[in-house]
Design a protein around this motif. Sequence first.
Motif, short mmCIF file in Angstrom:
data_model
loop_
_atom_site.label_atom_id
_atom_site.label_comp_id
_atom_site.label_asym_id
_atom_site.label_seq_id
_atom_site.Cartn_x
_atom_site.Cartn_y
_atom_site.Cartn_z
N LEU A 47 -26.92 13.27 9.12
CA LEU A 47 -27.37 12.53 7.94
C LEU A 47 -28.88 12.59 7.79
O LEU A 47 -29.40 12.62 6.66
N ALA A 48 -29.59 12.58 8.92
CA ALA A 48 -31.06 12.58 8.87
C ALA A 48 -31.62 13.86 8.27
O ALA A 48 -32.80 13.91 7.89
N ARG A 49 -30.80 14.90 8.15
CA ARG A 49 -31.26 16.15 7.54
C ARG A 49 -31.11 16.13 6.02
O ARG A 49 -31.51 17.09 5.36
N GLN A 50 -30.52 15.07 5.49
CA GLN A 50 -30.25 15.02 4.06
C GLN A 50 -31.28 14.14 3.35
O GLN A 50 -31.48 12.98 3.74
N PRO A 51 -31.95 14.67 2.32
CA PRO A 51 -32.95 13.89 1.59
C PRO A 51 -32.40 12.58 1.02
O PRO A 51 -33.10 11.57 1.00
N ALA A 52 -31.14 12.59 0.58
CA ALA A 52 -30.55 11.37 0.01
C ALA A 52 -30.48 10.26 1.05
O ALA A 52 -30.76 9.09 0.76
N TRP A 53 -30.10 10.62 2.28
CA TRP A 53 -29.99 9.61 3.33
C TRP A 53 -31.37 9.08 3.72
O TRP A 53 -31.56 7.88 3.93
N ILE A 54 -32.36 9.97 3.80
CA ILE A 54 -33.72 9.54 4.11
C ILE A 54 -34.23 8.62 3.01
O ILE A 54 -34.87 7.59 3.27
N GLY A 55 -33.95 8.99 1.74
CA GLY A 55 -34.32 8.12 0.64
C GLY A 55 -33.66 6.76 0.75
O GLY A 55 -34.27 5.73 0.42
N GLY A 56 -32.41 6.74 1.21
CA GLY A 56 -31.71 5.47 1.41
C GLY A 56 -32.38 4.60 2.45
O GLY A 56 -32.52 3.39 2.28
N ILE A 57 -32.83 5.20 3.55
CA ILE A 57 -33.52 4.44 4.60
C ILE A 57 -34.83 3.87 4.08
O ILE A 57 -35.18 2.71 4.35
N ILE A 58 -35.56 4.67 3.30
CA ILE A 58 -36.84 4.21 2.74
C ILE A 58 -36.62 3.01 1.81
O ILE A 58 -37.35 2.01 1.86
N THR A 59 -35.59 3.10 0.98
CA THR A 59 -35.32 1.99 0.06
C THR A 59 -34.76 0.77 0.78
O THR A 59 -34.95 -0.36 0.33
N ILE A 60 -34.09 0.97 1.92
CA ILE A 60 -33.68 -0.17 2.75
C ILE A 60 -34.91 -0.94 3.23
O ILE A 60 -34.96 -2.17 3.18
#
Length: 299
Positions: free
Chosen positions: A43-56
């Motif tokens: 998941l950490a390789r996916q921009p969408a998941w990283i974006g999700g962590i940032i918005t969390i």
Amino acid sequence: MALAVMFAVLAAAANATASVLQRKAARREPDRGGLSLRMLLDLARQPAWIGGIITILLGFALQAAALAAGPILLVQPILILEVGFTLLLSTLVFRSRLHVREWVAVLGMSAGVALLLVAFAPRGGDTRNAPTAAWILGSVVTVMVAGLLTLFGHRSRDARRAAFLGVAAGIWFGFTAALVAGVMAALAGGIGALAGTWQLYALVVAGPLGFFQLQNALRAGRLVASQPGLTLANPVASVGWGIAVFGDQVRGGAWIIAEVAGAAAVAVCTVLLARSPLLQGEQGRSEQDASPGQERAAR
């Protein structure tokens, strides 16, 4: 109070954005049952998941600002709106549309939250001067209840497992909100006071545990089983903390009828929204199955 409401609404919107982004990333992952280190690395390789962590993290900062500006009894019920925001954002990201039932549920949930807040009209709480004994008792009870529900969840299967873990995660998020409120109250006394408050160090431990609990609850079964408990247990736990520990006061008498009506509206609408294919991902998967060429093009 108006500032606290604004920050709480923005926090709900940020959390909804994070949820949609993480679901978008999770759709590319095979269902392996439980959360694992390998899955997190994928998941950490996916921009969408990283974006999700940032918005969390953004949502957490906004929630902290809301708790610094208003009582926990005001802030936490507003965060229920995250479910409705998630549904609305899902229509944009997954190119779907809302049906009448879903629009009614979104509007009903918003009205229920508004009625609940007007009926509560919380006042009189003092987070900064809450008794140490009340903090300790509240923490012990919360940790024990969340722990028992987690244990029951891991010993159960399917929908019951997801339901138990969802309620446990919701209670835990109510606990972390109380810790955030304690940290923000200490921050008013300066950096020195903040460094000396135990709630800060408890939050450092409780925050990651809550994230892990949430991931396991969402992967334990269908969203319709985990989401209602996850959504509703948070404000219920927060109400308990606000009244029993922080000394918040709510209106009684005939206002209790309005409080019950608002809570009932929120509960019913939460269940309706949790059944939506947009939140469960079922509609998106069926569309992909029907159009494999479009799925490959999207990738």
